[in-house]
Design an enzyme around this catalytic site. Structure first.
Site: not given
Length: 264
Positions: A117, A140, A112
């Site tokens: 950003h 996950c 994971s």
């Protein structure tokens, strides 16, 4: 939803991605440069690393690796790889409700990541500046990354928020039956606190059969002084205040609806 007894690991991938926008009016070129420098420093790579590390703590993930970078002339990015934290599945809450701000939540994650950003932006005409943060939490395991939603929105300046949540893949139970989602969800809004929902106008666009959920949020209250950088509204004429207010609202609606709006 009834708890499933799985064959092996839970292979569902749950991805939460959203854009958070902060809007500002800067009257002069110097003020625009000052806003970009201010917001770039406020959300530099070190600060973003702190926010994402706390996000890992909220969802109970172990940090494996951190990659971070500040960019020139502006912007930053941080990516954190996280691993599963073994827990008793009986202790995991699968119900639809808001996540913490940051109270403890246990998660079970593997392969994971969490990344962010930033994109500061301005234009020499009109005096409008925007700051956008793109965030993705992909896990996950047995718990949804939506548990971190409240915390992340509160940590960043949020005039407008667009959120996408998707569950991909499938997992099998002990009888070999495939399951394409392992928790109930009707709306991303069900994972938000009541105080947050009271602050925003929101609309959903969901594709239930594809396990795709989308929510857009626009701040309800508008206080001009909140959007001014180094300029006080009382120092402007009434006409200037009306023009700036109209420009800010147009900018916010265009971002919210994702299309350009003709001037009335």
């Amino acid at each position: 939803m009834k708890k499933l007894k799985l064959h092996g690991f839970n292979n569902l991938t749950k991805s939460l991605s959203f854009c958070i926008y902060d809007i500002c009016y800067a009257k002069t070129a110097e003020e625009r440069d000052g806003y970009i420098a201010y917001i770039d420093e406020l959300y530099n790579a070190n600060r973003l690393t702190e926010i994402l590390s706390e996000t890992c703590s909220i969802i109970g993930a172990n940090i494996l690796n951190i990659a971070r970078q500040d960019y020139e002339p502006q912007g930053a990015s941080v990516t954190i790889l996280v691993s599963e934290e073994p827990v008793d599945p009986k202790l995991i809450d699968q119900t639809e409700h808001p996540g913490p701000l940051p109270e403890t939540v246990v998660a079970h994650l593997d392969k994971s990541h969490i990344c962010v950003h930033t994109y500061p932006e301005s234009h020499p005409e009109g005096g409008l500046c925007t700051f956008r943060a793109d965030i993705e939490v992909s896990t996950c395991g047995v718990i949804s990354p939506l548990k971190a939603l409240n915390y992340l929105i509160h940590q960043l300046e949020s005039d407008i928020v667009t959120i996408d949540y998707r569950v991909r893949g499938f997992t099998r139970d002990v009888n070999g039956m495939k399951h394409f989602i392992d928790h109930e969800i009707n709306s991303i809004q069900n994972f938000m606190s009541e105080d947050m929902k009271s602050l925003y106008d929101m609309v959903d666009v969901n594709v239930y059969q594809e396990n795709i959920f989308h929510t857009k949020m626009l701040l309800k209250e508008f206080d001009l002084k909140h959007y001014m950088f180094h300029t006080k509204p009382e120092d402007l004429t009434e006409t200037e205040r009306q023009q700036i207010t109209a420009a800010l609202w147009k900018e916010m609606r265009e971002i919210y609806y994702g299309r350009n709006i003709s001037a009335v």
